[in-house]
Enzyme design. Structure first.
Site, PDB file in Angstrom:
ATOM      1  N   CYS A 121       0.820  -1.224   0.000  1.00 23.39           N
ATOM      2  CA  CYS A 121       0.000   0.000   0.000  1.00 23.39           C
ATOM      3  C   CYS A 121       0.854   1.275   0.000  1.00 23.39           C
ATOM      4  O   CYS A 121       0.347   2.355  -0.279  1.00 23.39           O
ATOM      5  CB  CYS A 121      -0.937   0.009   1.195  1.00 23.39           C
ATOM      6  SG  CYS A 121      -2.028  -1.400   1.239  1.00 23.39           S
ATOM      7  N   HIS A 260      -2.972   7.238   3.138  1.00 20.28           N
ATOM      8  CA  HIS A 260      -3.421   5.974   2.553  1.00 20.28           C
ATOM      9  C   HIS A 260      -4.819   5.668   3.085  1.00 20.28           C
ATOM     10  O   HIS A 260      -5.083   5.784   4.283  1.00 20.28           O
ATOM     11  CB  HIS A 260      -2.439   4.858   2.923  1.00 20.28           C
ATOM     12  CG  HIS A 260      -2.946   3.500   2.583  1.00 20.28           C
ATOM     13  ND1 HIS A 260      -3.482   3.204   1.341  1.00 20.28           N
ATOM     14  CD2 HIS A 260      -3.031   2.353   3.310  1.00 20.28           C
ATOM     15  CE1 HIS A 260      -3.861   1.935   1.322  1.00 20.28           C
ATOM     16  NE2 HIS A 260      -3.609   1.401   2.509  1.00 20.28           N
ATOM     17  N   ASN A 290     -10.075   0.066   0.370  1.00 18.13           N
ATOM     18  CA  ASN A 290      -8.607   0.124   0.355  1.00 18.13           C
ATOM     19  C   ASN A 290      -8.112  -0.377  -1.007  1.00 18.13           C
ATOM     20  O   ASN A 290      -8.201  -1.565  -1.297  1.00 18.13           O
ATOM     21  CB  ASN A 290      -8.068  -0.753   1.497  1.00 18.13           C
ATOM     22  CG  ASN A 290      -6.552  -0.755   1.576  1.00 18.13           C
ATOM     23  OD1 ASN A 290      -5.866  -0.295   0.673  1.00 18.13           O
ATOM     24  ND2 ASN A 290      -6.035  -1.287   2.667  1.00 18.13           N
TER      25      ASN A 290
END
Ligand code: UT7
Length: 336
Positions: A121, A260, A290
């Site tokens: 990520c 994020h 996500n």
């Protein structure tokens, strides 16, 4: 690792951005019929309402190529102007060739050299920093950095603790030399001792695919959510505070903090610890879930295209992912 603007070399800015999410939307309500969960649980624990899921015929390079074309167009350039393509992904189309070469073929960027990077990520921020180094050293003029994921095939759709969290998508940015401060400072850190807390163990050289590995499900994402949550908050907060300290910039002077997008509770916690106002903290996790390496560039593209940025605005990116990997970047916006 810390990188300030060096005493030599060029400053580097984002000239254009683009993004793409697949058409199909998977809502929390639909997830209620797939696993033992509720819209109420998902929204209250994560802030997510829906996510986009790629079609069977779409792979990561397909999402990436559309985002790339939009970013190049937004920069006023053509694919032939690109010197380098870097795709940041944990879900490449295949082991080789790399996804960047597949994007090159799709968009006709025949002059570029192409490679992939994997930092989960945190991937896009790591990629921006790598791209910056090439432009700053005059090794490249126009660098296309892409964060793209079709993560949905690697999600165990029988595991309610992970399958509600992830979505597919892609975003891209064109990096170029600029006259302003551009990317002012980057901080990156990693801790391989904690690798097991967020892992997809199967399918690689450690556990190549066999009928047994497929049966045991080790080619799916496995996460110890509560542990990851704690490390995500502490590492992202520290990276962001360190970068403000090094640069002498006050949080009040930052236009947007773009974290994020893993969980609204993580994002709120970071915003509070940094002393940011709620309107400074950008969040779109409600609509995309996500999207791993695509998350911060999807958010930046939304902000930029929404007309919410002016030349000189300061942006603070902060990321965290498997590895563990994390990082923060402070940037002065100038796409003129
Ligand atoms: O992108 C890379 C970084 N990733 C992250 O940063 C993710 C970090 N972790 C998280 O965001 C959160 O830990 C989760 C959203 C994954 C989980 O939220 P949580 O508040 O930490 O929940 P939990 O794991 O402590 O689980 C609480 C309860 C458990 O039940 P018991 O043991 O208390 O009876 C779970 O079984 O919630 C249960 N649960 C669910 N219930 C309904 C877990 N998933 C679900 C679900 N629906 N989907």
């Amino acid at each position: 690792m810390t990188n300030g603007t060096p005493p030599f070399g060029r400053t580097v800015r984002i000239k254009g951005t683009g993004s793409y999410v697949p058409e199909r939307i998977l809502t929390n309500r639909e997830l209620e019929s797939i696993v033992d969960t509720t819209d109420e649980w998902i929204y209250s624990r994560t802030g997510m309402r829906e996510r986009h899921i790629a079609a069977d015929h779409e792979a990561t390079s397909d999402l990436a190529a559309i985002a790339a074309q939009r970013a190049i167009e937004n920069s006023g350039l053509t694919p032939a102007d690109m010197d380098m393509i870097l795709v940041c992904t944990s879900s490449p189309d295949m082991f080789f060739p790399n996804t960047a070469c597949l994007v090159q073929k799709k968009i006709g960027a025949h002059r570029a050299f192409c490679f992939d990077m994997e930092a989960a990520c945190s991937g896009f921020l790591y990629g921006l920093e790598v791209g910056r180094q090439f432009v700053q050293s005059s090794s490249a003029e126009n660098v296309l950095v892409i964060g793209a994921e079709k993560i949905s095939p690697f999600v165990n759709w029988k595991d309610r603790t992970t399958c509600v969290l992830f979505g597919d998508g892609a975003g891209a940015a064109v990096l170029q030399a600029g006259n302003g401060r551009g990317i002012m400072e980057t901080i990156m850190g990693s801790d391989g001792l904690l690798a097991d807390l967020l892992i997809m163990p199967g399918g690689g050289s450690r556990y190549p695919p066999t009928p047994e590995t497929l049966k045991s499900g080790i080619h799916f994402i496995q996460m110890q959510g509560r542990e990851v949550f704690k490390h995500a908050v502490s590492n992202m907060t520290k990276a962001a505070l360190d970068i403000l300290k090094h640069t002498g910039v006050s949080i009040a002077d930052v236009k947007y903090i773009i974290p994020h997008q893993a969980n609204a509770r993580i994002i709120h916690a970071i915003g509070q610890r940094l002393g940011g106002r709620p309107d400074q903290v950008y969040m779109n996790v409600e609509r995309y879930g996500n999207t791993s390496a695509a998350s911060v560039i999807l958010a930046l593209d939304e902000v930029a295209r929404g007309g919410q940025l002016e030349k000189g605005d300061l942006l603070l990116f902060v990321v965290f992912g498997a590895g563990f990997t994390w990082g923060a970047m402070l940037m002065e916006w100038d796409n003129s």
